[in-house]
Design a protein around this motif. Structure first.
Motif, PDB file in Angstrom:
ATOM      1  N   LEU A   1       0.829  -1.214   0.000  1.00  0.00           N
ATOM      2  CA  LEU A   1       0.000   0.000   0.000  1.00  0.00           C
ATOM      3  C   LEU A   1       0.861   1.261   0.000  1.00  0.00           C
ATOM      4  O   LEU A   1       0.551   2.236  -0.687  1.00  0.00           O
ATOM      5  CB  LEU A   1      -0.942   0.004   1.203  1.00  0.00           C
TER       6      LEU A   1
ATOM      7  N   ALA B   1      -0.599  13.981   0.572  1.00  0.00           N
ATOM      8  CA  ALA B   1      -0.616  12.552   0.897  1.00  0.00           C
ATOM      9  C   ALA B   1       0.543  12.199   1.829  1.00  0.00           C
ATOM     10  O   ALA B   1       0.362  11.473   2.817  1.00  0.00           O
ATOM     11  CB  ALA B   1      -0.550  11.720  -0.380  1.00  0.00           C
ATOM     12  N   TRP B   2       1.730  12.719   1.550  1.00  0.00           N
ATOM     13  CA  TRP B   2       2.889  12.453   2.414  1.00  0.00           C
ATOM     14  C   TRP B   2       2.734  13.090   3.788  1.00  0.00           C
ATOM     15  O   TRP B   2       3.090  12.483   4.807  1.00  0.00           O
ATOM     16  CB  TRP B   2       4.177  12.933   1.747  1.00  0.00           C
TER      17      TRP B   2
ATOM     18  N   ARG C   1       0.541  10.170 -10.890  1.00  0.00           N
ATOM     19  CA  ARG C   1      -0.917  10.154 -11.031  1.00  0.00           C
ATOM     20  C   ARG C   1      -1.616  11.338 -10.360  1.00  0.00           C
ATOM     21  O   ARG C   1      -2.810  11.507 -10.543  1.00  0.00           O
ATOM     22  CB  ARG C   1      -1.481   8.868 -10.441  1.00  0.00           C
TER      23      ARG C   1
ATOM     24  N   GLU D   1       4.504   5.271  -6.117  1.00  0.00           N
ATOM     25  CA  GLU D   1       4.105   5.206  -7.518  1.00  0.00           C
ATOM     26  C   GLU D   1       3.012   6.202  -7.886  1.00  0.00           C
ATOM     27  O   GLU D   1       2.735   6.401  -9.062  1.00  0.00           O
ATOM     28  CB  GLU D   1       3.670   3.792  -7.872  1.00  0.00           C
ATOM     29  N   SER D   2       2.396   6.809  -6.916  1.00  0.00           N
ATOM     30  CA  SER D   2       1.320   7.767  -7.205  1.00  0.00           C
ATOM     31  C   SER D   2       1.848   9.136  -7.601  1.00  0.00           C
ATOM     32  O   SER D   2       1.072  10.037  -7.908  1.00  0.00           O
ATOM     33  CB  SER D   2       0.403   7.900  -5.986  1.00  0.00           C
TER      34      SER D   2
ATOM     35  N   ASP E   1      -1.189  17.681  -4.213  1.00  0.00           N
ATOM     36  CA  ASP E   1      -1.866  16.495  -3.676  1.00  0.00           C
ATOM     37  C   ASP E   1      -0.862  15.452  -3.191  1.00  0.00           C
ATOM     38  O   ASP E   1      -1.095  14.776  -2.197  1.00  0.00           O
ATOM     39  CB  ASP E   1      -2.774  15.883  -4.745  1.00  0.00           C
ATOM     40  N   TYR E   2       0.257  15.333  -3.898  1.00  0.00           N
ATOM     41  CA  TYR E   2       1.296  14.385  -3.497  1.00  0.00           C
ATOM     42  C   TYR E   2       1.894  14.792  -2.147  1.00  0.00           C
ATOM     43  O   TYR E   2       2.092  13.947  -1.262  1.00  0.00           O
ATOM     44  CB  TYR E   2       2.374  14.322  -4.573  1.00  0.00           C
TER      45      TYR E   2
ATOM     46  N   ASP F   1       2.364   1.649  -3.489  1.00  0.00           N
ATOM     47  CA  ASP F   1       1.348   2.021  -4.480  1.00  0.00           C
ATOM     48  C   ASP F   1       0.823   3.439  -4.277  1.00  0.00           C
ATOM     49  O   ASP F   1       0.665   4.194  -5.231  1.00  0.00           O
ATOM     50  CB  ASP F   1       0.194   1.018  -4.430  1.00  0.00           C
ATOM     51  N   HIS F   2       0.533   3.825  -3.021  1.00  0.00           N
ATOM     52  CA  HIS F   2      -0.136   5.105  -2.764  1.00  0.00           C
ATOM     53  C   HIS F   2       0.806   6.262  -2.458  1.00  0.00           C
ATOM     54  O   HIS F   2       0.398   7.419  -2.533  1.00  0.00           O
ATOM     55  CB  HIS F   2      -1.151   4.951  -1.631  1.00  0.00           C
ATOM     56  N   LEU F   3       2.035   5.989  -2.084  1.00  0.00           N
ATOM     57  CA  LEU F   3       2.947   7.082  -1.747  1.00  0.00           C
ATOM     58  C   LEU F   3       4.142   7.211  -2.688  1.00  0.00           C
ATOM     59  O   LEU F   3       4.708   8.290  -2.802  1.00  0.00           O
ATOM     60  CB  LEU F   3       3.452   6.934  -0.309  1.00  0.00           C
TER      61      LEU F   3
END
Length: 171
Positions: A36, A56-57, A47, A43-44, A52-53, A39-41
């Motif tokens: 997870l 998320a971090w 995307r 490879e995103s 937004d990145y 994938d979410h932190l």
């Protein structure tokens, strides 16, 4: 077959999970967690946008430094602040409409409308209509209305050309 196996496990007097090593569950949870995170932190990055990145971090770090509830609350607060700052800068505007209706009316109806035309103002709203831009938009609408006659009866706000709006955009 599955229902029969589930029924057998339900009626057994002992727990089958007691015989499964705990290391197996720990490894499984670690595998899912690492997948997870990648994938979410990691490879995103391609995307989502840069802001937004970073959000998320920051949310991920807040969850790990504080606890789950407080970290999620920090992430929600940061995302809300980001939304307000970005969309308040994009702005909105109100433009005076000078077009007339294309509806065919009887002669008497047209006379009544022509006699009261100076009492009606139609404004077209553009941009993002939400609580962050409401005060500026209200001042602009007041400015357009003050220009018109003092015996104003109706102000029509057309929000169809606006790109996006929330519930406060309709108030």
């Amino acid at each position: 077959v599955i229902i029969l196996c589930e029924a057998i496990m339900f009626v057994l007097p002992f727990s089958i999970l007691a015989y499964v090593p705990r290391m197996f569950f720990g490894a499984l949870l670690t595998f899912i967690g690492v997948d997870l995170i990648i994938d979410h932190l990691v490879e995103s990055f391609h995307r989502m946008g840069p802001a937004d990145y970073v959000l998320a971090w920051l949310t991920f770090l807040a969850i790990n430094l504080l606890n789950l509830e407080l970290g999620m609350l920090v992430g929600i607060a940061l995302a809300t602040l980001h939304f307000v700052l970005v969309y308040a800068r994009r702005g909105s505007s109100a433009m005076l409409l000078t077009t007339r209706s294309r509806v065919f009316r009887a002669f008497q109806d047209r006379q009544v409308l022509d006699a009261r035309a100076h009492r009606v103002v139609a404004l077209q709203l553009h941009g993002y209509l939400f609580f962050g831009s409401a005060v500026r938009l209200l001042e602009e609408v007041k400015g357009c209305v003050v220009i018109q006659s003092p015996d104003l009866e109706l102000v029509h706000l057309d929000g169809t050309p606006s790109r996006a709006r929330d519930t406060t955009g309709f108030l």
